[in-house]
Design an enzyme around this catalytic site. Structure first.
Site, PDB file in Angstrom:
ATOM      1  CG  HIS A 154     -19.819  15.356 -10.144  1.00  0.00           C
ATOM      2  ND1 HIS A 154     -19.219  16.252  -9.307  1.00  0.00           N
ATOM      3  CD2 HIS A 154     -18.862  14.451 -10.473  1.00  0.00           C
ATOM      4  CE1 HIS A 154     -17.955  15.910  -9.138  1.00  0.00           C
ATOM      5  NE2 HIS A 154     -17.709  14.812  -9.839  1.00  0.00           N
ATOM      6  CB  CYS A 174     -18.291  13.230  -7.034  1.00  0.00           C
ATOM      7  SG  CYS A 174     -16.579  13.388  -6.567  1.00  0.00           S
ATOM      8  CG  ASP A 184     -21.873  18.432 -15.276  1.00  0.00           C
ATOM      9  OD1 ASP A 184     -20.924  18.311 -16.068  1.00  0.00           O
ATOM     10  OD2 ASP A 184     -21.893  17.883 -14.151  1.00  0.00           O
ATOM     11  CE  LYS A 211     -14.867  14.752 -15.440  1.00  0.00           C
ATOM     12  NZ  LYS A 211     -14.309  13.858 -14.434  1.00  0.00           N
ATOM     13  CD  GLN A 236     -18.117  11.775 -16.908  1.00  0.00           C
ATOM     14  OE1 GLN A 236     -17.691  11.037 -17.798  1.00  0.00           O
ATOM     15  NE2 GLN A 236     -17.423  12.036 -15.815  1.00  0.00           N
TER      16      GLN A 236
END
Lengths: 304, 392
Positions: B113, B351, B189, B215, B192
């Site tokens: 991303h 992104c 990261d 999210k 997700q």
């Protein structure tokens, strides 16, 4: 091409709502790029295409496919249509400013006739064909409102059931009040055959005239909502202080139909194709007039 | 997990809409909305400053939230939990606060991303180099390629746990071991992954981990940076000001210990309280989320695979809740036409422009599901998408 349409539509909407301004700006950017022979990069055309196709898919997948496939051609069609409409509107606006009527010197209505019935010679109160030359009729023996030796003569051909004649009525009454003593006013019946009871109302007004109450009955008749029942005509006669039995007799026996027919004959001779038609001195006008415009014409005629 | 029952908790789902943009933003249950509303209605106040009862209540709620998050990711201490605005801010915090030396290298995957790419690119001005590790042909992570570039100059591996592009998971535990053997730090990261699976920072042995609240049922403007405490202690302050310091003079400031050292200014208390409610909601069901999403992914992938190219590994099991695809039709067109039929998906580059540019692609349409989505919704999505694709 859709961007041109979007620019016009969202540009106008953007005047009233900020939410459309961003789209209008995008459309402007897109149009500007196309004019300068560059590719539109905003994606607005794609978005509009997708949204329109998406909406159509819910109703008719076949239409959606057609629109998706031929979107550019359809956009061109509507763009040309838009430009033509804008040009026509501009021409109408020019005529309105110059002649007080969007059809120019020949007169006629600016609006689509929503009251149109079967299109006979004078089937509607809106024009059904291009205006021919109107001939000012001779009304020497006709009854009138105002002094005999008035400076200006106004003749109106009207119909009690015609929306346009009814729309014109407040301005007519105000003119007669404003120019009391200066204007001699004739109202000639020109009932629209397609309208229910239009001739009957004219007969009723003339019956009131038989008892010397034509002008007060005429004015009240325009204030009744159409369709008008016979009973309302009798009530109105009573309110105006008429002999109701005599009035009813006159109305039911159509005793005054010949007077109405004479007016119609004069109208046909004059070439009337829609109501109201005004002969104001040497000026002819077809269609309702605002008080402001009516006054302007009367002033011009009085000063000429 | 009773999906139908859970759906009743989401006011938005009572509308006639299929929401498949969960990789961007999850929907919010009433429990989260109520928790935030309660803050605004009953004890709106500053935390960590005033001495009154409202302020004390805010401090308690924020402390509870930190405790919940600690348990959620199995951190060692509450003090390893730093509240941020989102994952992007958490990553930027590391990028700006690590003690860099000229010549240091940061490694990422080749499908990160922008939030885990641009901050490292920006370090180039300080002499820090960024390098992307090339993925396999099926877009899965290639550990051998990592080994090839993992030199002693690599100070940090900043890598996602689950790709927002295609849903593929990364072997974080294995990458972390390689990193540590090399004396390299690892930042994950997890934007997700945390919302969709159990993430255990001790088991993974990661140094830093970042994720967002929005999210995972939480409010917008909430995020978390986890960091091993001794590493957080050694980081330089990022945004400074109120709350980050113990004492100041006209000439100097004495900084707080982590996590407060990094939480400058008045915090998003309502958001933090909402995030706490969101995590409490997820805790009992999170073990079942991944499997449910895979079931939906199978329906979608099976229904579309003959008409589109799905990005990422072929097996839906490896793509979790994300189906990202492209075809000859523009992805935005697909998304907009679906939107007209009340099916909400994402389109474009998500992104991850760098990946699309490298592959010479304009973008993709991305359907991303969550635990509250149903098989029926997946079937409707397939049916409508097929009709749209038939237009061209």
């Amino acid at each position: 091409m859709i961007c041109i349409l979007a620019l016009v539509v969202f540009g106008i909407l953007g005047i009233f709502s900020v939410s459309y301004r961003a789209i209008a700006k995008e459309a402007f950017d897109c149009v500007f790029r196309r004019i300068t022979l560059r590719k539109c990069t905003t994606g607005l055309d794609k978005r509009l295409k997708s949204q329109i196709t998406g909406k159509l898919m819910k109703r008719s997948p076949k239409t959606a496919k057609f629109v998706y496939t031929y979107f550019e051609a359809i956009s061109w069609f509507f763009t040309i249509l838009l430009i033509a409409s804008l040009a026509y509107s501009a021409y109408g606006a020019y005529n309105y400013v110059m002649f007080g009527n969007c059809n120019g010197q020949q007169g006629g209505f600016c609006v689509y006739d929503v009251f149109a019935g079967n299109k006979t010679e004078y089937s509607t109160c809106a024009p059904v064909a291009a205006a021919g030359d109107l001939i000012k009729p001779e009304v020497t023996n006709h009854s009138f409102f105002g002094p005999e030796n008035a400076e200006l003569e106004i003749i109106e051909f009207g119909c009690y059931t015609c929306e346009y004649t009814r729309k014109a009525q407040p301005a007519v009454e105000k003119i007669l009040e404003t120019y009391q003593g200066k204007v001699k006013f004739y109202f000639l019946d020109f009932p629209i055959p397609a309208h229910e009871k239009s001739k009957e109302l004219a007969i009723a007004a003339e019956c009131a005239g038989q008892q010397g109450k034509y002008w007060s009955y005429y004015a009240r008749l325009f204030r009744l909502e159409t369709p008008v029942a016979d009973e309302q005509l009798y009530q109105l006669a009573e309110q105006q202080g008429l002999n109701v039995d005599a009035f009813r007799q006159c109305y039911l026996d159509r005793e005054t139909e010949s007077i109405v027919d004479e007016d119609i004959a004069l109208g046909k001779y004059a070439g009337i194709y829609g109501t109201p038609t005004f002969f104001i001195g040497n000026h002819t006008h077809v269609g309702p007039l605002s008080y402001k415009d009516f006054k302007k014409i009367v002033e011009n005629e009085l000063n000429s | 997990m009773n999906v139908e029952k859970l759906r009743n908790d989401f006011p938005v789902l009572q509308k006639d809409v299929v929401y498949f943009d969960n990789a961007c933003m999850s929907l919010k249950p009433v429990q989260v909305i109520s928790a935030m509303q309660s803050y605004y209605e009953n004890y709106t106040a500053c935390g960590g400053r005033s001495m009154h009862q409202f302020s004390k209540k805010v401090d308690e709620e924020v402390a509870k939230a930190r405790q919940t998050i600690k348990k959620f990711i199995n951190a060692k201490s509450d003090n390893e939990i730093v509240f941020t605005k989102n994952t992007t801010e958490a990553i930027n915090l590391i990028a700006h606060s690590l003690d860099w030396k000229q010549g240091d290298v940061v490694l990422t995957s080749d499908k990160e991303h922008n939030s885990n790419l641009v901050p490292w690119q920006q370090l180039k001005k300080q002499g820090i180099m960024h390098q992307a590790i090339q993925s396999n042909k099926d877009n899965t992570f290639n550990i051998e390629n990592l080994k090839k570039v993992l030199t002693k100059k690599v100070k940090l591996i900043a890598i996602q746990q689950t790709s927002n592009l295609d849903g593929a998971n990364f072997p974080i535990e294995e990458i972390a071991k390689l990193a540590h053997d090399n004396g390299t730090l690892i930042l994950v990261d997890a934007a997700q992954s945390v919302p969709h699976m159990a993430v255990d920072v001790k088991k993974l042995d990661v140094d830093f981990l970042a994720f967002s609240g929005h999210k995972m049922l939480g409010p917008t403007g909430t995020g978390v940076l986890y960091g091993k405490y001794h590493l957080l202690e050694n980081l330089n302050p990022f945004v400074t000001g109120g709350e980050t310091v113990v004492e100041t003079t006209y000439e100097s400031a004495e900084f707080e210990k982590p996590p407060h050292k990094f939480e400058a200014g008045l915090q998003n208390y309502a958001g933090i309280i909402g995030l706490n409610a969101a995590i409490k909601y997820l805790m009992p069901i999170r073990e079942e989320i991944h499997e449910h999403e895979v079931q939906l992914n199978k329906i979608i992938s099976e229904g579309l695979k003959d008409k589109v190219t799905i990005i990422g590994p072929e097996d839906p099991k490896q793509r979790g809740g994300i189906v990202s695809f492209y075809t000859k039709m523009d992805s935005h067109e697909i998304a907009l036409m679906l939107d007209q039929q009340n099916i909400l998906i994402r389109s474009g580059a998500h992104c991850v422009h760098s990946w699309f540019n490298a592959h010479n692609l304009q973008g993709s349409a991305r359907a991303s599901v969550y635990f509250y989505n149903t098989k029926e919704e997946a079937k409707v999505f397939v049916e409508k998408t097929q009709k749209i694709l038939a237009l061209k």
